[in-house]
Each structure stands twice: as structure tokens, then as C-alpha cells.
Design a protein around this motif. Structure first.
Motif, mmCIF file in Angstrom:
data_model
loop_
_atom_site.group_PDB
_atom_site.id
_atom_site.type_symbol
_atom_site.label_atom_id
_atom_site.label_comp_id
_atom_site.label_asym_id
_atom_site.label_seq_id
_atom_site.Cartn_x
_atom_site.Cartn_y
_atom_site.Cartn_z
ATOM 1 N N SER A 267 0.831 -1.200 0.000
ATOM 2 C CA SER A 267 0.000 0.000 0.000
ATOM 3 C C SER A 267 0.870 1.256 0.000
ATOM 4 O O SER A 267 1.594 1.533 0.963
ATOM 5 C CB SER A 267 -0.907 0.009 1.230
ATOM 6 O OG SER A 267 -1.531 1.277 1.371
ATOM 7 N N ALA A 268 0.797 2.025 -1.060
ATOM 8 C CA ALA A 268 1.588 3.253 -1.162
ATOM 9 C C ALA A 268 1.160 4.262 -0.107
ATOM 10 O O ALA A 268 1.998 4.947 0.496
ATOM 11 C CB ALA A 268 1.436 3.845 -2.565
ATOM 12 N N ARG A 269 -0.127 4.347 0.129
ATOM 13 C CA ARG A 269 -0.641 5.340 1.076
ATOM 14 C C ARG A 269 -0.090 5.095 2.484
ATOM 15 O O ARG A 269 0.229 6.032 3.206
ATOM 16 C CB ARG A 269 -2.178 5.272 1.074
ATOM 17 C CG ARG A 269 -2.852 6.254 2.019
ATOM 18 C CD ARG A 269 -2.918 7.657 1.431
ATOM 19 N NE ARG A 269 -3.417 8.631 2.398
ATOM 20 C CZ ARG A 269 -4.711 8.873 2.619
ATOM 21 N NH1 ARG A 269 -5.644 8.212 1.946
ATOM 22 N NH2 ARG A 269 -5.070 9.805 3.487
ATOM 23 N N LEU A 270 -0.001 3.825 2.886
ATOM 24 C CA LEU A 270 0.493 3.496 4.219
ATOM 25 C C LEU A 270 1.966 3.850 4.391
ATOM 26 O O LEU A 270 2.435 4.100 5.500
ATOM 27 C CB LEU A 270 0.297 2.004 4.519
ATOM 28 C CG LEU A 270 -1.129 1.497 4.732
ATOM 29 C CD1 LEU A 270 -1.124 -0.018 4.918
ATOM 30 C CD2 LEU A 270 -1.774 2.164 5.936
ATOM 31 N N ASN A 271 2.706 3.875 3.284
ATOM 32 C CA ASN A 271 4.161 4.036 3.353
ATOM 33 C C ASN A 271 4.652 5.428 3.014
ATOM 34 O O ASN A 271 5.870 5.674 3.021
ATOM 35 C CB ASN A 271 4.828 3.004 2.434
ATOM 36 C CG ASN A 271 4.775 1.599 3.013
ATOM 37 O OD1 ASN A 271 5.571 1.244 3.867
ATOM 38 N ND2 ASN A 271 3.809 0.804 2.549
ATOM 39 N N GLU A 272 3.745 6.340 2.729
ATOM 40 C CA GLU A 272 4.137 7.714 2.429
ATOM 41 C C GLU A 272 3.992 8.569 3.685
ATOM 42 O O GLU A 272 3.047 8.404 4.456
ATOM 43 C CB GLU A 272 3.253 8.290 1.317
ATOM 44 C CG GLU A 272 3.447 7.608 -0.028
ATOM 45 C CD GLU A 272 2.421 8.096 -1.059
ATOM 46 O OE1 GLU A 272 1.453 8.800 -0.647
ATOM 47 O OE2 GLU A 272 2.561 7.765 -2.234
ATOM 48 N N ILE A 273 4.906 9.522 3.853
ATOM 49 C CA ILE A 273 4.801 10.434 4.989
ATOM 50 C C ILE A 273 3.588 11.332 4.787
ATOM 51 O O ILE A 273 3.446 11.989 3.758
ATOM 52 C CB ILE A 273 6.082 11.266 5.147
ATOM 53 C CG1 ILE A 273 7.251 10.350 5.541
ATOM 54 C CG2 ILE A 273 5.890 12.359 6.189
ATOM 55 C CD1 ILE A 273 8.575 11.070 5.704
ATOM 56 N N ASP A 274 2.700 11.328 5.795
ATOM 57 C CA ASP A 274 1.476 12.124 5.709
ATOM 58 C C ASP A 274 1.768 13.562 6.142
ATOM 59 O O ASP A 274 2.489 13.796 7.119
ATOM 60 C CB ASP A 274 0.406 11.500 6.613
ATOM 61 C CG ASP A 274 -0.927 12.213 6.514
ATOM 62 O OD1 ASP A 274 -1.728 11.838 5.653
ATOM 63 O OD2 ASP A 274 -1.154 13.139 7.327
ATOM 64 N N ASP A 275 1.189 14.516 5.411
ATOM 65 C CA ASP A 275 1.453 15.932 5.686
ATOM 66 C C ASP A 275 1.023 16.327 7.091
ATOM 67 O O ASP A 275 1.689 17.133 7.749
ATOM 68 C CB ASP A 275 0.735 16.815 4.650
ATOM 69 C CG ASP A 275 1.348 16.689 3.267
ATOM 70 O OD1 ASP A 275 2.535 16.277 3.190
ATOM 71 O OD2 ASP A 275 0.652 16.974 2.267
ATOM 72 N N LYS A 276 -0.113 15.789 7.551
ATOM 73 C CA LYS A 276 -0.606 16.152 8.872
ATOM 74 C C LYS A 276 0.147 15.419 9.972
ATOM 75 O O LYS A 276 0.455 15.982 11.021
ATOM 76 C CB LYS A 276 -2.105 15.855 8.982
ATOM 77 C CG LYS A 276 -2.978 16.781 8.140
ATOM 78 C CD LYS A 276 -4.448 16.477 8.372
ATOM 79 C CE LYS A 276 -5.337 17.421 7.565
ATOM 80 N NZ LYS A 276 -6.781 17.119 7.773
ATOM 81 N N LEU A 277 0.432 14.148 9.739
ATOM 82 C CA LEU A 277 1.079 13.342 10.768
ATOM 83 C C LEU A 277 2.579 13.614 10.873
ATOM 84 O O LEU A 277 3.181 13.386 11.923
ATOM 85 C CB LEU A 277 0.868 11.850 10.484
ATOM 86 C CG LEU A 277 -0.575 11.328 10.479
ATOM 87 C CD1 LEU A 277 -0.594 9.863 10.062
ATOM 88 C CD2 LEU A 277 -1.204 11.494 11.856
ATOM 89 N N LYS A 278 3.181 14.049 9.760
ATOM 90 C CA LYS A 278 4.630 14.235 9.671
ATOM 91 C C LYS A 278 5.367 12.911 9.855
ATOM 92 O O LYS A 278 6.521 12.865 10.282
ATOM 93 C CB LYS A 278 5.136 15.264 10.702
ATOM 94 C CG LYS A 278 4.439 16.612 10.644
ATOM 95 C CD LYS A 278 4.556 17.251 9.260
ATOM 96 C CE LYS A 278 3.856 18.597 9.203
ATOM 97 N NZ LYS A 278 3.887 19.199 7.841
ATOM 98 N N LYS A 279 4.720 11.845 9.550
ATOM 99 C CA LYS A 279 5.273 10.496 9.606
ATOM 100 C C LYS A 279 4.373 9.609 8.765
ATOM 101 O O LYS A 279 3.272 10.021 8.360
ATOM 102 C CB LYS A 279 5.345 9.984 11.046
ATOM 103 C CG LYS A 279 3.999 9.868 11.741
ATOM 104 C CD LYS A 279 4.106 9.514 13.217
ATOM 105 C CE LYS A 279 4.581 10.681 14.036
ATOM 106 N NZ LYS A 279 4.553 10.439 15.503
#
Length: 639
Positions: A267-279
Motif C-alpha cells: 500500500s503506497a498510502r500506508l508508506n508515504e509520509i502524511d502531511d498532517k502526521l509528519k510520519k
């Protein structure tokens, strides 16, 4: 009457002994209490007066008065208060107990006093407790089935629940699980865009990776969102190491599990740094699970199936496909009840052929390990004595995770269709106990093998001779309305013995709309024609539905469960409204309601009321010129 009173006295004493409550008859071996009773005459003379029994449990005093006649149980005033006249105190059990309890509270340093009035006999009786303080008040409490809630293990919890009205640790844990599940579900949906069936798999996979922290091969801090080796790959590799460390095999089984967890690295979404989470979402989930779930499973000795609870909550939030597949996860208290009904011992071998998230296996393992302090035996229980099958691949992965996290050795759970297994082959596992909650409502006229009774027969055929088995199935299974179900019942009785059927709380599977029953069997011993089975109505099990929480343990649940076990094991008698004992035929409905008859003898007041109601009815009919109803004649209107 004196003889009846003595029988009641002896029965009450035997029940106190059974519940391991030390007591004194006609006084107290505690000097201060005995001195208080030296002026406790019911007639107010200032002389001595003594209840039937007094017990001191921790810092509580228990005062018991009993009467043989159920009509002499309690006397209330017109305003529904306990009457305190001399005659009421002398003649009625609750009133007398209240009088003595109040006297002790007001004339000693013991201020926490339970007054318990008992009336009747072993089969038909009432036990009513009150909480009494040294002031004018008292707290009316619900009738109980036994004295089990007043022993040293349970009395403080009883006081906490019923007198202080505070939440117990179990209630707090349940509410926290639901809260954490709701929070995690929101996180999975918001930051992961996961499908319903993938959510519990991601949770299970991360939990397995967290279990590698101790070995030093995984750390949450290593999840940096790297593009070369993604967080998902790091977690996936940690899962693989954990499976090898648990010696999960053969390779095909390990590969099957790893394929279920592949979503974590694909899953690409699970492995990308999220802008809000910063992780990455994966790191965020790992941090949440480490704090809120993992430590509870790993470091607390609990039979609670945390992962199963999470799975159930995810499905309820997501509108998942669990019910369409007939999946109804078994509540923890039912798993524990199975262990008690079947008297699971440390040397038993357990088989659950439709294990779901492994709730039964978790409960059985906890039950067996807590019954022995021998570490070699405990290791053997985990490694060799717990076996399961699960057809749904995602549930299989969750069940294996559940067992591996509890150090079960090598997770003897297989992703296979149990109905396609040769019973003789399964029997080689040597299972002495079978537990099962089969898929519901999957059988049809065209596919009768999917009926719940088909699973039941297959389970019994797969156990060793003389094994004990319990299954929880819809009530309709026990009626055997279809020809196929009738044939299954007949076939089961030819080879195996039905011990009894327990009708459960209609809210046991809250939100599903199934009325379940528990059926108990002995395998490979044909049912004798004169075998007497027990059919029990346990719908009032003390569990209740509470807003925003669901089904939770009520104040009386432990007491009611103990009463069920006492009746089931023949330690106490019960009226037919609770338990009917009868021989049984395959074409009978294997339900309490089918065999029930009213065996209660009407009291004198009941008889007087019935006569009064009849005379009132007769007078009313005569006044309406319908006296022919009582003479055998006909009315003028019909001529």
C-alpha cells in the motif's frame, strides 16, 4: 414447622460452606459483635438476640436470618419500606436480618453490614440482601442465587458495583477497548484508505512486528518513511522473523500468512509520509498499538481476546462482510463459560474447528495455564495442546497472530475447510475437548452440509472417545425443523451423548439478532435411551446492554454464572423454570421451553388471590346476566 426451619438452617449453612464463607451460628466469634448482639432482643427487652448466622468477610459483616416458608420472606409497609414492628421482625426473614444488621452497625465499630434474608428450601428459595449502615437508611439490592458474591474474593467487587455504583476494572477495560477501536478505525480510514478486510490484518501485522522489539530486530524509531526500504518492508520483514522465531511451519503455512500481510508493504498510502502526521501512517499506527493494545496482550495475564474485539468493532463500524459469511464472534464471557462447563484441565487437548479470531483457544489456554505452576507443562500447553481450523484467510491470519503473541509455541491453526477434513485424521491430534461457534445460517436444502448441526457432528466425530464438547448455535438448530437437521440429530445420538442444552441471553450476540443456545456432548458414546439430560433457561445471565458500550457484565452476572454451574454439576437443585431434567429423542426440540412444566407449589396467599380473582370474575358475569357460564346452561341470546 420447626422441622422445616431446621432443614432451611442446614441448607443455608451448606451453601455458606460451599462458597467458603466462615460463619458462626447464633452469635459471633468476634467479641465486639457478640457483645452488640447481647442487647439485640427482637422484642426490645434489652436482652440478647441472635440471628441464624453471622460472618465477617474482610471488613464486612454478613447477618443472615432464614424462614422455611416463602410467604415469610419479607414484610413491607404501605409505603414499600421494610416494616420494623416486633411481629414483622420476628416473623419475616429480611425484616429480622435487617434488625440485627442495624443493631450491629449502631453498636459496634463494624459499619459495613450486609443483611441477608433467606426463605424456602434447596429447590425453591429466595435470597435477598440489603446493605445497612449505622444511620437510618439501607440499600435494597437484587435477589441473588447464592452467597458466592459474599466470599472474600468477590465481596469488595459486589460492594463496589451494588453499593457504591462504581465501574469495575472489567467495565473500564471494555469501555477502553471500544474507545481505542473507534479511534483506530478512524485513523485507519483517514490515513490509510484501507478496505474493511485489510484493517484487522494491518493491526495484526504491526502487533507481530512489535513483538520483535525485545529481540532487537525491530524498533518503532526505525520507521522513518525511507523510500529505499519502506516502513512497510521493515514491518513485513519483522513479521517474517517473528513467524520463524515461533517456528511456524510448514513453509506453505508461513507463506500463506505472509501473503495476508502483504498489504502492509504494497500500500503506497500506508508508506508515504502524511502531511498532517509528519510520519507514515504505519508508524502512527505502530505507536498507537504499542501504547494501547500490545502491552495489554503481552504483559497482562488476561483471557481477553483484544484482537478479536478490535476485529468485531471494525466490522461493526465498517459494515463488513462478517455476517454475510455467517461469522459471529464469540463474546469473552461465553468462551470462559465453555471452559467452566467442560471443566478444562491442564492435561486437556483443545480443538476449535471454526476458530475465528481464536477466542476459545485464548480462553482455554489462559484457563489451563492458570491451573498449573509447572513451567514445563505450561510450555507444553502452548506448544502442543491448542488446535484450530479457520477457512477465511484473513481470520486465519488474525487467529495465528493472537496465539503467537501469547507465546503459544508454533500456532497449531490451519487455514482449511474443517468439513473437508477426515475425522479419523483430525482425531490423531488427541483432542479431549471440543469448542465451537460454527458459521450461522449457511445451510440450505441444496447444501445441508453447511447446517450448524453438520459442523457439530463433524466436531464430535473428530474428538477422542469420551471427549467433552460444547457448541454455541442458533436456537433453531435444536428444533431440527428440516429433514436434514432431523437426520443430523438422529445421527449424532447414535454415536454421541447429549448432556444438555442451555438457552442463552438473547443479546449474547448483540446487534446480530441470533437467539443462541449452548449444547454439551460427550463424544463416541452412543446416547442411552434412559439418559437424563439437563435443559436450562439461562436467558437471565446477568449481562445487559448499555448505551454506547453494548453487552457488558451486570452486577449479578458472577452470581448467576455460579448458580448455573452448581445446577449443571448437580451441586444444587433448581425449579423447573430454570432447569428441567428429561430423557430425549432425536425428533424432540432440544430446548428448555419444550420440556418445561411448572413445579412450583402455590403459597397460601397465591391460593387466596386466585380464589378472590375467581369470585370477582363470577360476580361480574352474574351482574351481566351471564350466570349460565357457571351452570352449564346457555344464554338467552343463543336460543
Amino acid at each position: 414447622m420447626a422441622k422445616k426451619e431446621v432443614k432451611t438452617d442446614l441448607w443455608v449453612a451448606s451453601q455458606l460452606d460451599k462458597c467458603k464463607i466462615q460463619f458462626t451460628a447464633q452469635g459471633s466469634d468476634v467479641k465486639e459483635i457478640d457483645e452488640a448482639l447481647s442487647t439485640a432482643s427482637k422484642r426490645g427487652t434489652g436482652n440478647a438476640g441472635y440471628p441464624e448466622y453471622v460472618a465477617v468477610v474482610n471488613d464486612f459483616v454478613i447477618v443472615i436470618e432464614d424462614k422455611a416458608d416463602l410467604d415469610k420472606h419479607i414484610k413491607l409497609t404501605d409505603t414499600a419500606l421494610i416494616e420494623t414492628t416486633t411481629k414483622a421482625i420476628t416473623d419475616y426473614a429480611v425484616n429480622g436480618a435487617y434488625f440485627y444488621a442495624k443493631h450491629i452497625a449502631q453498636n459496634s465499630s463494624f459499619k459495613k453490614v450486609f443483611a441477608i434474608g433467606v426463605s424456602g428450601d434447596a429447590k425453591h428459595h429466595r435470597i435477598t440482601p440489603l446493605y445497612v449502615d449505622d444511620r437510618e437508611g439501607y440499600i435494597e439490592l437484587e435477589d441473588v442465587e447464592s452467597f458466592t458474591m459474599f466470599n472474600c474474593q468477590n465481596i469488595y467487587e459486589y460492594y463496589l458495583r451494588n453499593v457504591l455504583k462504581e465501574k469495575t476494572d472489567v467495565e473500564k477495560t471494555t469501555e477502553q477497548i471500544l474507545k481505542d477501536a473507534a479511534t483506530l478505525h478512524e485513523y485507519l480510514r483517514t490515513y490509510g484508505s484501507l478496505k474493511d478486510q485489510d484493517k484487522p490484518l494491518v493491526v495484526s501485522g504491526i502487533l507481530l512486528a512489535l513483538d520483535e522489539i525485545e529481540s532487537g530486530s525491530f524498533s518503532i524509531s526505525s520507521l522513518t518513511g525511507d523510500d529505499v526500504e519502506t516502513d512497510g518492508e521493515k514491518i513485513y520483514n519483522a513479521i517474517q522473523k517473528r513467524l520463524k522465531r515461533s517456528n511456524v511451519g510448514p513453509d506453505a503455512k508461513r507463506d500463506k500468512l505472509m501473503s495476508e500481510f502483504a498489504i502492509i508493504k504494497t500500500s503506497a498510502r500506508l508508506n508515504e509520509i502524511d502531511d498532517k502526521l509528519k510520519k507514515t501512517p504505519l508508524k502512527y499506527y505502530a505507536e498507537f498499538l504499542k501504547t494501547n493494545v500490545f502491552d495489554n496482550i503481552k504483559y497482562k495475564s488476561s483471557a481477553e481476546d483484544f484482537i478479536g474485539r478490535f476485529y468485531g468493532e471494525f466490522m461493526s463500524y465498517s459494515g463488513g462482510d462478517g455476517q454475510t459469511l455467517g461469522i459471529v464472534l464469540t463474546p469473552a464471557h461465553i468462551c470462559e463459560l465453555f471452559c467452566d462447563l467442560l471443566n478444562v484441565q491442564p492435561d486437556d487437548i483443545i480443538l476449535d474447528p471454526t476458530c475465528g479470531t481464536a477466542g476459545f483457544l485464548v480462553a482455554a489456554m489462559h484457563h489451563m495455564i492458570s491451573a498449573t505452576e509447572n513451567e514445563t507443562r505450561r510450555k507444553n500447553i502452548r506448544k502442543k495442546q491448542l488446535h484450530g481450523y479457520e477457512l477465511q484467510s484473513n481470520m486465519f491470519a488474525i487467529a495465528c497472530t493472537n496465539m503467537i503473541l501469547r507465546d503459544d509455541g508454533n500456532s497449531n491453526i490451519w487455514c482449511q475447510d474443517f468439513l473437508k477434513q477426515n475425522p479419523a485424521q483430525v482425531q490423531l491430534k488427541g483432542a479431549t475437548v471440543g469448542m465451537m461457534n460454527p458459521p450461522y445460517s449457511q445451510g440450505t436444502k441444496d447444501d445441508p452440509l453447511q447446517y450448524e448441526l453438520s459442523f457439530v457432528e463433524h466436531l464430535l466425530d473428530s474428538l477422542v472417545v469420551g471427549a467433552r464438547a460444547a457448541v454455541i448455535v442458533p436456537q433453531s438448530s435444536m428444533t431440527g425443523k428440516t429433514k436434514a437437521e432431523q437426520a443430523f440429530k438422529a445421527s449424532i445420538m447414535k454415536k454421541h451423548t447429549l448432556e444438555g442444552v442451555i438457552t442463552c441471553n438473547t443479546d449474547t450476540f448483540y446487534g446480530v439478532g441470533t437467539n443462541p443456545v449452548i449444547a454439551v456432548f460427550t463424544s463416541h458414546e452412543p446416547h442411552p435411551e434412559d439418559k437424563v439430560c439437563k435443559f436450562i433457561d439461562f436467558r437471565d445471565d446477568g449481562y445487559e446492554v448499555r448505551a454506547h458500550v453494548g453487552l457488558v457484565e451486570g452486577d449479578s452476572a458472577k452470581d448467576k454464572k455460579q448458580h448455573l454451574l452448581d445446577v449443571w454439576n448437580g451441586r444444587v437443585e433448581a425449579p423447573s423454570k430454570f432447569c428441567v431434567e428429561s430423557t430425549v429423542q432425536p425428533d424432540d426440540e432440544w430446548l428448555h421451553s419444550f420440556y418445561y412444566f411448572n413445579d412450583e407449589i402455590p403459597s397460601e396467599s397465591d391460593f387466596e388471590k386466585a380464589i378472590g380473582d375467581y369470585l370477582s370474575f363470577e360476580f361480574s358475569m352474574v351482574m351481566q346476566n351471564r350466570e349460565y357460564l357457571f351452570t352449564g346452561g346457555e344464554s338467552d341470546e343463543t336460543e
